[in-house]
Design an enzyme around this catalytic site. Structure first.
Site, mmCIF file in Angstrom:
data_model
loop_
_atom_site.group_PDB
_atom_site.id
_atom_site.type_symbol
_atom_site.label_atom_id
_atom_site.label_comp_id
_atom_site.label_asym_id
_atom_site.label_seq_id
_atom_site.Cartn_x
_atom_site.Cartn_y
_atom_site.Cartn_z
ATOM 1 N N HIS A 175 0.818 -1.209 0.000
ATOM 2 C CA HIS A 175 0.000 0.000 0.000
ATOM 3 C C HIS A 175 0.855 1.264 0.000
ATOM 4 O O HIS A 175 0.336 2.378 0.044
ATOM 5 C CB HIS A 175 -0.912 -0.034 1.241
ATOM 6 C CG HIS A 175 -2.044 0.918 1.218
ATOM 7 N ND1 HIS A 175 -2.230 1.890 2.180
ATOM 8 C CD2 HIS A 175 -3.072 1.066 0.351
ATOM 9 C CE1 HIS A 175 -3.320 2.584 1.919
ATOM 10 N NE2 HIS A 175 -3.855 2.110 0.814
ATOM 11 N N LYS A 177 3.138 4.516 -0.867
ATOM 12 C CA LYS A 177 3.164 5.554 -1.904
ATOM 13 C C LYS A 177 4.390 6.428 -1.670
ATOM 14 O O LYS A 177 4.507 7.067 -0.626
ATOM 15 C CB LYS A 177 1.917 6.436 -1.851
ATOM 16 C CG LYS A 177 0.628 5.713 -2.222
ATOM 17 C CD LYS A 177 -0.161 5.361 -1.022
ATOM 18 C CE LYS A 177 -1.509 4.783 -1.438
ATOM 19 N NZ LYS A 177 -2.310 4.391 -0.284
ATOM 20 N N ASP A 182 16.217 11.930 -7.815
ATOM 21 C CA ASP A 182 17.669 12.103 -7.642
ATOM 22 C C ASP A 182 18.106 11.900 -6.193
ATOM 23 O O ASP A 182 19.091 12.511 -5.750
ATOM 24 C CB ASP A 182 18.115 13.483 -8.148
ATOM 25 C CG ASP A 182 18.157 13.546 -9.671
ATOM 26 O OD1 ASP A 182 18.211 12.486 -10.307
ATOM 27 O OD2 ASP A 182 18.134 14.668 -10.211
ATOM 28 N N HIS A 410 -9.187 11.026 2.031
ATOM 29 C CA HIS A 410 -8.199 9.978 1.788
ATOM 30 C C HIS A 410 -6.916 10.234 2.577
ATOM 31 O O HIS A 410 -5.928 9.521 2.424
ATOM 32 C CB HIS A 410 -7.887 9.873 0.287
ATOM 33 C CG HIS A 410 -7.300 8.563 -0.122
ATOM 34 N ND1 HIS A 410 -5.961 8.390 -0.390
ATOM 35 C CD2 HIS A 410 -7.866 7.341 -0.290
ATOM 36 C CE1 HIS A 410 -5.726 7.129 -0.712
ATOM 37 N NE2 HIS A 410 -6.868 6.467 -0.660
ATOM 38 N N LYS A 412 -4.134 10.337 5.480
ATOM 39 C CA LYS A 412 -3.664 9.482 6.567
ATOM 40 C C LYS A 412 -2.614 10.277 7.338
ATOM 41 O O LYS A 412 -1.459 10.375 6.910
ATOM 42 C CB LYS A 412 -3.028 8.192 6.040
ATOM 43 C CG LYS A 412 -3.952 7.353 5.121
ATOM 44 C CD LYS A 412 -3.710 7.648 3.684
ATOM 45 C CE LYS A 412 -4.345 6.632 2.753
ATOM 46 N NZ LYS A 412 -5.749 6.364 2.888
ATOM 47 N N ASP A 417 1.258 15.277 19.982
ATOM 48 C CA ASP A 417 1.812 16.477 20.602
ATOM 49 C C ASP A 417 2.500 17.346 19.547
ATOM 50 O O ASP A 417 1.837 17.925 18.702
ATOM 51 C CB ASP A 417 2.761 16.114 21.745
ATOM 52 C CG ASP A 417 2.028 15.492 22.929
ATOM 53 O OD1 ASP A 417 0.791 15.587 22.970
ATOM 54 O OD2 ASP A 417 2.690 14.898 23.797
#
Length: 513
Positions: A175, A177, A182, A410, A412, A417
């Site tokens: 999952h 991404k 470079d 979508h 996440k 703190d």
């Protein structure tokens, strides 16, 4: 004549043969590693990042990408600015205008001498094998699929049928991404490749979030990419789809023709009109980051102990005494998680959760595993906000997704703190046990201030419902519509969505979601 069992045996063989869209071919699988840090510094991106870092005492710099069009422009910009290497890891690969432009730009970069490595979860490659194999036919472009099946690759239906042989293995997905240019600039977050992640879909888009990062955290992210790229579960696309050596040239022509014919689309026109912001290294929040990821072998092992996953590493690295904010597209707290969240709230920690409403989610079955816990959470003072699918026209566009009739969350992200984690990790059992995930935990005062502004938008009643528990123990949904506050006593959502949520809860699918 064969008996019933015999007929079933031969029928199974016939079905399996029909799934053989392609079989494995002998392909040399080379070991690749990221551009060495010393070589990275000699690139234009590396030089710019090094110069920006030399003026700071902190080892890393971060920027938040909340706007979909800006997130897309940043990715295209990195492709054009890279000189030596582009490493791209994604769960899904759509076939829309944004993906076609990115693929065309990758071919152009490869023609200019940039090595391109594209790693796609095999689910995301369904039905696109020939196109990906054509892309990989370019000598400087390498494409691998993660956790692949050799059969059933042409369509989701045939893939599901093929997965019956080993459903537990196929339930586990990569999952992650990640973009790295470079080995100097990285993008990590929630966005896959597809129009709905970049505000380019006319009907439905996702509100999402990425980190752009430079500094010490980038080589660490590259290390994670190398681990996945060279793992045995990552296989060259050519092993399953054969094309001519010149297939990339045909693909290039097709992409260029399509882009020429659609150059005046509303989306591309708006991108050209959109003023370009300063390069990331001029607008960064400075601090210290820690790259965290699941090991790629997680997909081939038994169900792991949660302490041995990304969640375990995140829990060990983050400190929490005052304020916890969870923004999770798919929020399935489970009994253990609810116990921990309510304990924190009882100890005086401010706990805020922003997730999708039943109306906005693209997975009502997931909502069914979250909804039954709301009363318990609210009774302990946990604050719950649920994103509405259609917001007020004047709502801030950093979380609202303009140009679409509906939107879904979508993002996440987790705030502990003064630390902020952004990545691919949802707060649900699937991210803990079944998928591999990646993200960055950053400590930066100004970054937290920027994130707090995003959280304030998520609380806005013109964008989200505030879920409230009445003194009688009933749930209400507070919202603002046309400038007036309203209170709903029944959860909004169609009968079909309510039914799917109820079915999920009734069948106790929580652990699998």
């Amino acid at each position: 004549m064969p008996n019933a069992n015999g007929w079933l045996h031969w029928l199974s063989i016939l079905v399996l043969c029909s799934l053989l869209v392609g079989c494995t071919h002998a392909v040399i699988r080379e070991h690749h590693i990221a551009l060495a840090p010393a070589d990275a510094r000699d690139t234009w991106l590396g030089g710019q990042a090094h110069q920006a870092l030399a003026e700071q005492s902190d080892p890393d710099g971060f920027a938040l990408l909340a706007d979909g069009k800006e997130a897309f422009s940043a990715r295209v910009g990195l492709i054009r600015q890279a000189q030596r290497g582009l490493d791209i890891q994604t769960y899904l690969l759509g076939d829309g205008q944004t993906t076609r432009l990115i693929l065309a730009q990758l071919i152009k970069a490869a023609e200019e001498g940039v090595r391109v490595r594209l790693l796609v979860d095999d689910i995301g490659a369904i039905g696109q094998g020939d196109r990906l194999a054509a892309l990989a036919s370019h000598p400087s472009i390498h494409v691998r699929v993660f956790n692949p099946l050799a059969v059933g690759r042409g369509h989701m239906l045939t893939r599901v049928l093929a997965s019956v042989v080993d459903p537990a293995q196929q339930h586990r997905r990569m999952h992650n991404k990640l973009w790295v240019a470079d080995n100097s600039v990285a993008i990590v977050g929630g966005r896959n490749l597809g129009d709905e992640y970049f505000d380019a879909n006319d009907s439905r888009n996702f509100a999402d979030l990425d980190f752009v990062a430079i500094g010490d955290v980038v080589p660490a992210l590259s290390d994670s990419f190398d681990l996945y790229w060279n793992h045995g579960l990552a296989q060259p696309i050519e092993r399953y789809h054969q094309v001519d050596d010149s297939a990339w040239q045909i693909l290039k022509t097709e992409l260029e023709d399509w882009l020429d014919n659609n150059a005046d689309s509303e989306y591309f026109t708006e991108l050209r009109r959109k003023p370009r912001s300063a390069p990331p290294w001029e607008t960064l929040h400075w601090g210290e980051g820690l790259a965290l990821w699941d090991t790629p072998g997680k997909l081939s092992s038994t169900t792991p102990e949660w302490r041995d996953t990304l969640l375990g590493d995140l829990t060990a690295a983050a400190s929490l005494n005052q304020h916890l904010v969870i923004i999770s597209a798919y929020f399935v707290p489970t009994e253990q998680g609810v116990k921990r969240l309510t304990e924190l709230a009882d100890q005086g920690v401010t706990v805020e959760i922003i997730t999708n409403s039943l109306e906005s989610t693209d997975a009502a079955v997931v909502h069914g595993a979250y909804a039954p816990w709301r009363e318990e959470l609210l009774s302990h003072g946990v604050a719950l906000y649920e994103l509405r699918p259609e917001q007020e026209a004047g709502a801030d566009e950093d979380m609202r997704v303009p140009g679409a009739s509906a939107s879904a969350l979508h993002i996440k992200a987790l705030r502990f703190d003064d630390q902020l984690f952004v990545g691919s990790f949802n707060v649900d059992p699937r991210s803990i046990y079944w998928n591999t995930e990646i993200g960055v935990l950053a400590r930066s005062e100004s970054l937290i201030h920027a994130f707090n502004e995003l959280v304030a938008l998520g609380r806005d009643p013109s964008l989200s419902y505030r879920v409230v528990l009445t003194p009688q123990g009933e749930l209400n949904w507070h919202l603002e519509r046309d400038g007036d506050m309203e209170i709903l006593t029944t959860e909004p959502g169609s009968f079909w969505r309510h039914f799917n949520a109820w079915l999920s809860h009734t069948l106790k699918l929580e652990r699998w979601l």
